[in-house]
Design a protein around this motif. Structure first.
Motif, PDB file in Angstrom:
ATOM      1  N   ARG A  21       0.817  -1.216   0.000  1.00 36.58           N
ATOM      2  CA  ARG A  21       0.000   0.000   0.000  1.00 36.58           C
ATOM      3  C   ARG A  21       0.848   1.262   0.000  1.00 36.58           C
ATOM      4  NH1 ARG A  21      -3.946  -0.097   4.800  1.00 36.58           N
ATOM      5  NH2 ARG A  21      -1.955  -0.315   5.829  1.00 36.58           N
ATOM      6  N   TYR A  23       4.007   1.451  -1.251  1.00 41.70           N
ATOM      7  CA  TYR A  23       5.127   1.295  -2.179  1.00 41.70           C
ATOM      8  C   TYR A  23       5.357   2.602  -2.939  1.00 41.70           C
ATOM      9  CZ  TYR A  23       8.272  -1.146  -5.327  1.00 41.70           C
ATOM     10  OH  TYR A  23       9.377  -1.557  -6.014  1.00 41.70           O
ATOM     11  N   ALA A  27       0.436   1.665  -5.125  1.00 42.09           N
ATOM     12  CA  ALA A  27      -0.143   0.392  -4.710  1.00 42.09           C
ATOM     13  C   ALA A  27      -0.594  -0.437  -5.908  1.00 42.09           C
ATOM     14  CB  ALA A  27      -1.315   0.636  -3.766  1.00 42.09           C
ATOM     15  N   ARG A  31       0.617  -4.167  -6.668  1.00 36.45           N
ATOM     16  CA  ARG A  31      -0.376  -5.235  -6.692  1.00 36.45           C
ATOM     17  C   ARG A  31      -0.294  -6.035  -7.992  1.00 36.45           C
ATOM     18  NH1 ARG A  31      -4.847  -2.494  -6.887  1.00 36.45           N
ATOM     19  NH2 ARG A  31      -4.641  -1.771  -4.764  1.00 36.45           N
TER      20      ARG A  31
END
Length: 84
Positions: A21, A23, A27, A31
């Protein structure tokens, strides 16, 4: 036959998803990359290889945590200490 590593892999995925979340590249980027990495290895059956992949994932968790701690440390240092 059920995979004995299923719970551990799911826990690792959730931990990485949670850490993603914050990063730096976003996100969504994290993901997508996370999902691709897990999908690439979804058909793995060799227990030794699965253990190796899980340990690599745990290493990534530690590296992400270190990255976030360093970012927070730098922000606090910048905020409370004068420029040298």
């Amino acid at each position: 036959m059920a995979n004995p590593f299923r719970a551990e892999v799911k826990q690792l995925y959730k931990a990485l998803l949670f850490l993603g979340r914050e990063y730096p590249k976003g996100a969504d980027y994290f993901r997508e990359r996370l999902r691709a990495a897990f999908a690439k290895n979804k058909d793995m059956r060799d227990p030794d290889k699965i253990k190796q992949l899980i340990s690599r994932g745990e290493f990534v968790v530690k590296e992400l945590e270190a990255l976030y701690y360093l970012r927070k440390y730098r922000a606090l240092k910048k905020r409370y200490y004068e420029a040298e």
